[in-house]
Design a protein around this motif. Structure first.
Motif, PDB file in Angstrom:
ATOM      1  N   VAL A   3     -15.743 -27.148 -44.766  1.00  0.00           N
ATOM      2  CA  VAL A   3     -15.210 -27.759 -45.987  1.00  0.00           C
ATOM      3  C   VAL A   3     -16.134 -28.845 -46.531  1.00  0.00           C
ATOM      4  N   LEU A   4     -17.137 -29.253 -45.773  1.00  0.00           N
ATOM      5  CA  LEU A   4     -18.042 -30.309 -46.218  1.00  0.00           C
ATOM      6  C   LEU A   4     -18.712 -29.953 -47.532  1.00  0.00           C
ATOM      7  N   SER A   5     -19.155 -28.731 -47.678  1.00  0.00           N
ATOM      8  CA  SER A   5     -19.774 -28.298 -48.933  1.00  0.00           C
ATOM      9  C   SER A   5     -18.781 -28.340 -50.089  1.00  0.00           C
ATOM     10  N   LYS A   6     -17.547 -27.951 -49.811  1.00  0.00           N
ATOM     11  CA  LYS A   6     -16.522 -27.962 -50.857  1.00  0.00           C
ATOM     12  C   LYS A   6     -16.213 -29.392 -51.302  1.00  0.00           C
ATOM     13  N   VAL A   7     -16.084 -30.303 -50.349  1.00  0.00           N
ATOM     14  CA  VAL A   7     -15.835 -31.706 -50.678  1.00  0.00           C
ATOM     15  C   VAL A   7     -16.997 -32.270 -51.479  1.00  0.00           C
ATOM     16  N   SER A   8     -18.205 -31.902 -51.089  1.00  0.00           N
ATOM     17  CA  SER A   8     -19.397 -32.352 -51.797  1.00  0.00           C
ATOM     18  C   SER A   8     -19.388 -31.869 -53.244  1.00  0.00           C
TER      19      SER A   8
END
Length: 56
Positions: A38-43
């Motif tokens: 989910v890190l990419s999505k949050v970014s």
């Protein structure tokens, strides 16, 4: 999909009010509390570079 919309609205209203350090703390805690990847999505939702989460 509903989560993505809610996060986008939250980030759009909250992040402009925070310092850079506090942005990293909020976004990293959101990413950590969700499932893997989910890190990419949050970014993308926050508009901040993904590498910034590793800084602090």
């Amino acid at each position: 999909m509903q989560t993505v919309i809610l996060l986008k609205e939250l980030y759009d209203s909250l992040l402009p009010l925070l310092s850079e350090k506090n942005k990293r703390i909020v976004l990293a805690s959101d990413a950590k509390s969700m499932r893997r990847g989910v890190l990419s999505k949050v970014s993308k939702l926050s508009g901040l570079y993904r590498g910034i989460f590793n800084v602090g």
